[in-house]
Design a protein around this motif. Structure first.
Motif, PDB file in Angstrom:
ATOM      1  N   SER A 378       0.833  -1.197   0.000  1.00 25.76           N
ATOM      2  CA  SER A 378       0.000   0.000   0.000  1.00 25.76           C
ATOM      3  C   SER A 378       0.875   1.257   0.000  1.00 25.76           C
ATOM      4  N   MET A 379       2.010   1.171   0.703  1.00 27.86           N
ATOM      5  CA  MET A 379       2.927   2.300   0.718  1.00 27.86           C
ATOM      6  C   MET A 379       3.560   2.503  -0.652  1.00 27.86           C
ATOM      7  N   VAL A 380       3.854   1.389  -1.321  1.00 26.64           N
ATOM      8  CA  VAL A 380       4.456   1.485  -2.655  1.00 26.64           C
ATOM      9  C   VAL A 380       3.501   2.211  -3.597  1.00 26.64           C
ATOM     10  N   ILE A 381       2.226   1.846  -3.535  1.00 27.03           N
ATOM     11  CA  ILE A 381       1.246   2.522  -4.386  1.00 27.03           C
ATOM     12  C   ILE A 381       1.216   4.012  -4.065  1.00 27.03           C
ATOM     13  N   ALA A 382       1.167   4.319  -2.763  1.00 27.04           N
ATOM     14  CA  ALA A 382       1.084   5.728  -2.366  1.00 27.04           C
ATOM     15  C   ALA A 382       2.336   6.490  -2.777  1.00 27.04           C
ATOM     16  N   THR A 383       3.496   5.857  -2.602  1.00 27.95           N
ATOM     17  CA  THR A 383       4.739   6.550  -2.925  1.00 27.95           C
ATOM     18  C   THR A 383       4.862   6.783  -4.425  1.00 27.95           C
ATOM     19  N   LEU A 384       4.545   5.733  -5.181  1.00 29.14           N
ATOM     20  CA  LEU A 384       4.578   5.896  -6.644  1.00 29.14           C
ATOM     21  C   LEU A 384       3.627   7.011  -7.049  1.00 29.14           C
ATOM     22  N   GLY A 385       2.426   6.975  -6.461  1.00 29.27           N
ATOM     23  CA  GLY A 385       1.433   8.015  -6.764  1.00 29.27           C
ATOM     24  C   GLY A 385       1.977   9.389  -6.433  1.00 29.27           C
ATOM     25  N   ALA A 386       2.653   9.487  -5.289  1.00 31.59           N
ATOM     26  CA  ALA A 386       3.170  10.782  -4.861  1.00 31.59           C
ATOM     27  C   ALA A 386       4.236  11.279  -5.828  1.00 31.59           C
ATOM     28  N   VAL A 387       5.116  10.361  -6.243  1.00 31.27           N
ATOM     29  CA  VAL A 387       6.187  10.766  -7.159  1.00 31.27           C
ATOM     30  C   VAL A 387       5.584  11.212  -8.491  1.00 31.27           C
ATOM     31  N   LEU A 388       4.640  10.396  -8.996  1.00 32.81           N
ATOM     32  CA  LEU A 388       3.982  10.783 -10.242  1.00 32.81           C
ATOM     33  C   LEU A 388       3.235  12.099 -10.059  1.00 32.81           C
ATOM     34  N   GLY A 389       2.661  12.268  -8.864  1.00 32.06           N
ATOM     35  CA  GLY A 389       1.917  13.499  -8.580  1.00 32.06           C
ATOM     36  C   GLY A 389       2.824  14.717  -8.627  1.00 32.06           C
ATOM     37  N   VAL A 390       4.036  14.565  -8.102  1.00 32.96           N
ATOM     38  CA  VAL A 390       4.980  15.681  -8.142  1.00 32.96           C
ATOM     39  C   VAL A 390       5.317  16.016  -9.595  1.00 32.96           C
ATOM     40  N   VAL A 391       5.527  14.956 -10.384  1.00 35.42           N
ATOM     41  CA  VAL A 391       5.803  15.182 -11.807  1.00 35.42           C
ATOM     42  C   VAL A 391       4.618  15.885 -12.461  1.00 35.42           C
ATOM     43  N   ALA A 392       3.408  15.365 -12.137  1.00 30.12           N
ATOM     44  CA  ALA A 392       2.197  15.939 -12.728  1.00 30.12           C
ATOM     45  C   ALA A 392       2.028  17.396 -12.319  1.00 30.12           C
ATOM     46  N   SER A 393       2.482  17.725 -11.093  1.00 30.43           N
ATOM     47  CA  SER A 393       2.270  19.092 -10.623  1.00 30.43           C
ATOM     48  C   SER A 393       3.073  20.087 -11.458  1.00 30.43           C
ATOM     49  N   PHE A 394       4.220  19.640 -11.976  1.00 32.89           N
ATOM     50  CA  PHE A 394       4.990  20.546 -12.848  1.00 32.89           C
ATOM     51  C   PHE A 394       4.188  20.865 -14.105  1.00 32.89           C
ATOM     52  N   GLY A 395       3.577  19.799 -14.669  1.00 28.16           N
ATOM     53  CA  GLY A 395       2.739  20.004 -15.841  1.00 28.16           C
ATOM     54  C   GLY A 395       1.542  20.876 -15.522  1.00 28.16           C
TER      55      GLY A 395
END
Lengths: 451, 247
Positions: A378-395
């Motif tokens: 569950s942490m892996v999903i959240a962490t991956l999501g968070a990392v992708l979210g940071v990338v998405a936030s730049f966009g």
């Protein structure tokens, strides 16, 4: 089971159900992107506000404001003198803790004309030379007013580049910088000689953009250029500052005020008195000194007040805090929703894998190792999501920037990213707790028999 | 002292106020190196017996001593450790993890006993070697036949060098030919000194073991011990090898 191994297994599990995991992560991605994006926007706002504050005169500027008389003096309200030159002279002579005193007499409803072209200045005021220091102006061409201009009430003026742009053409339009010093323009039909021009005020970002544009070859325009949108880009504070026109105080008085205002009686009141104190550390005592002097000149009627930039800074910070708080709560809620999504999918996932869990338990997995396995997943999903979210936030911020091209461009801060990532990992852990507990408690036999 | 000593073990389930005795006062000894089968029709309690012997479940009453350790009151955590180190399971439905390849499946018990990855690889390959499946090490369970999958499961059961192996209807999902091959494999393991408990409903399969225990209604009904009678082997003894003497 070593942690690294567990993480790898968790990643594999995520990879096996790519689409499902992505949908689950989407909640976290959007949550993180909105949190980071929101704080970037607020940071941009904050930068813009602070830039504007500096453009308006810096942190040590104090505005002497006109105020309604206090309740106990209401019967004296019609005798309130307002801010006049008498105050200025008194302050100048008896308040040594003040460094700069800048009286301003505004002229309202001004139209500037030069031939066919007209311009509406943001402010047209009669000033003392002290205004240059007060409002942090920089004279780039010509000179400022002298004692003689003041004494003789000469029809001279100093303009900002915005007015030059409208009356003479901007460098972008004509391809070269026009310095209109010595030219004559009309202020409400009265001829004035331009004796000086300020530099162009702009934010850091606009400056860069403009300098970049200078390097590119200019496009040939077919026909006259048109104004696009209202005001175009740039911080309003800088635009306002560029649209300033100053004349000597006496000129403003004699040419625009003394000729009579209401009922033929000239209005002696100033539109503004700005102060700068000797030492910001002694702001309180300086203001007390000024108050004492003004109480005398105002015959005890307290129809004035001080507004320090410190107050303004405080109010900016307050606004930023509020914006951050409300935005943060909304983003946190969306992250929580993402967390619920994770919990949902983890519950579904362990339900699918009851047999697998049973097998693992049969070969020796303890409740704890099953628990950590599910939790880490569950942490892996959240962490991956968070990392992708940071990338998405730049966009996201990029898109925002394109949609709303203001000077207050959003600034992504590492702090916001860190908080968002930490929070979403926390959400992942909390969301994983219950499914992990459920999985850990499965009885090996029942799990093995589960169909 | 026997490897496993069961003394007056009962397992009682409460079902809607009714008391169901899945195991009723069973006492049993299994010596190290024995090849023993537990027979019984479904519902007889043989699975319950195997689960309790295999530390998957705890008895309601009675005592169990496995390898000199009393385990009837052990916590779930202790039971997990015992299952991990002292017991190997082979199931009817193979129970391999479909997402892991053959080697990874065999490595699974060692992961839970905290063995380093190089050592795991080595031992997994050795275990696969003993079931003749080294050439399938990188395959997924779904790419293997039933018999091969069961051999992988046996390799997994062997890999932590357990004291005792439980096989729950190991041929139940295989055709008779493949089933025979699996039984032969068990016999070979038994000859090399492994303790094996075969649980089945089929008397013909049980016939391969020298000692048989039949369970009915939670009680041991019949005990046959050919090792004592000197009549080891049976008609289903393809290579006709002598069963090992109990240690």
């Amino acid at each position: 089971m070593p942690l690294f191994n567990t993480i790898i297994v968790g990643l594999k599990e995520v990879w096996t159900h790519k689409f499902r995991s992505f949908l689950t992560m989407l909640g976290i991605i959007l949550g993180v992107a909105s949190l980071v994006g929101m704080s970037a926007i607020i940071k941009g706002m904050e930068n813009g506000m602070k830039e504007a504050m500096v453009a308006m005169g810096g942190a040590d500027k104090v505005l002497l404001e006109q105020q309604d008389v206090p309740v106990e003096q209401e019967h004296l309200a019609d005798q309130a003198p307002g801010r006049t030159m008498a105050d200025v002279q008194a302050l100048k002579q008896t308040a040594p803790l003040l460094r700069v005193i800048s009286p301003e007499m505004g002229v309202n409803n001004v139209l500037l004309t030069r031939g066919e072209k007209t311009a509406m200045p943001s402010e047209c005021v009669g000033v003392w030379p002290a205004v240059v220091e007060m409002n942090m102006h920089t004279l780039e061409h010509g000179r400022f007013f002298t004692e003689i201009d003041e004494e003789q009430a000469s029809p001279v003026c100093v303009i900002g580049t915005g007015i030059r742009d409208e009356l003479f053409g901007s460098p972008e339009q004509v391809g070269r910088e026009i310095v209109p010093v010595g030219e004559i323009i009309e202020i409400n039909s009265q001829p004035f000689t331009i004796v000086g021009m300020f530099e162009r005020y702009e934010g850091e970002r606009d400056k860069k953009e403009r300098e970049l544009a200078k390097l590119k070859p200019r496009e040939e325009l077919a026909g006259p250029s048109r104004q696009r949108g209202w005001g175009g880009k740039g911080n309003w504070a800088f635009q306002r500052k560029n649209m300033t026109i100053y004349m000597p105080l006496n000129t403003a008085w004699i040419r625009f005020r003394a000729a009579g205002d209401k009922d033929g009686i000239p209005d002696p009141r100033l539109s503004d008195i700005d102060l700068k104190v000797e030492d910001l550390g002694e702001l309180e005592s300086a203001l007390q000194q000024a108050r004492n002097v003004l109480m005398l000149t105002h015959r005890g009627i307290e129809d004035f007040g001080f507004r320090t930039q410190e107050n303004q800074l405080e109010s900016i910070n307050q606004q930023i805090r509020n914006a951050r708080m409300s935005g943060g709560v909304i983003a946190a809620i969306s992250l929580l929703v993402g967390g619920i999504g994770i919990m949902n999918i983890m519950l579904a996932s362990i339900n699918e894998r009851i047999r697998e869990i049973g097998i693992c338990k049969a070969v020796g997995a303890t409740g704890l190792s099953v628990f950590t396995q599910v939790l880490i997943e569950s942490m892996v999903i959240a962490t991956l999501g968070a990392v992708l979210g940071v990338v998405a936030s730049f966009g996201f911020v990029r898109i925002l920037d394109m949609v709303m091209p203001t000077a207050n461009s959003p600034v992504i801060t590492p702090g916001a990213m860190l908080i968002a990532v930490a929070f979403s990992i926390g959400v992942g852990i909390v969301a994983g707790l219950f499914p992990a507990f459920k999985a850990a408690r499965l009885h090996p036999i029942q799990a093995l028999r589960y169909e | 002292m026997a490897l496993v000593e069961l003394r007056n073990v009962s397992k009682i389930y409460q079902l809607g106020g009714e008391e169901i005795r899945a195991l009723d006062d069973v006492s049993l000894d299994i010596e190290s190196g024995e090849f023993i089968s537990i027979i019984g029709p479904s519902g007889s309690g043989k699975s319950t017996l195997m689960h309790i012997l295999g530390c998957l479940d705890s008895p309601s009453k009675g005592t169990i001593c496995l390898d000199g350790v009393m385990i009837q009151d052990a916590s779930a955590r202790q039971l997990a450790a015992i299952r991990n180190r002292k017991i190997g399971f082979v199931f009817q439905f193979f129970n391999l993890l479909p997402k892991l390849n053959v080697t990874q499946n065999v490595e699974l018990p060692m992961i839970y006993s905290g063995i380093g990855s190089a050592e795991r690889k080595k031992r997994a390959l050795a275990a696969l070697e003993s079931v003749d499946l080294v050439n399938r090490a990188k395959h997924r369970p779904s790419q293997l036949s039933g018999g091969q999958q069961q051999r992988v499961a046996i390799a997994r059961a062997l890999v932590n060098d357990p004291k005792i192996i439980f096989a729950d209807e190991p041929t139940g999902n295989l055709d008779s030919h493949t089933g025979d091959a699996i039984l032969t494999l068990f016999r070979r393991l038994s000859q090399s000194g492994r303790t094996i408990v075969l649980v089945t409903h089929d008397p013909e399969i049980a016939a391969v073991t020298p000692r048989r225990i039949e369970i009915r209604d939670g009680k041991i009904a019949v005990k046959v011990d050919l090792t004592l009678a000197g009549l080891a082997g049976g008609r289903r003894n393809p290579d006709g090898a002598e069963p090992p003497k109990p240690a």
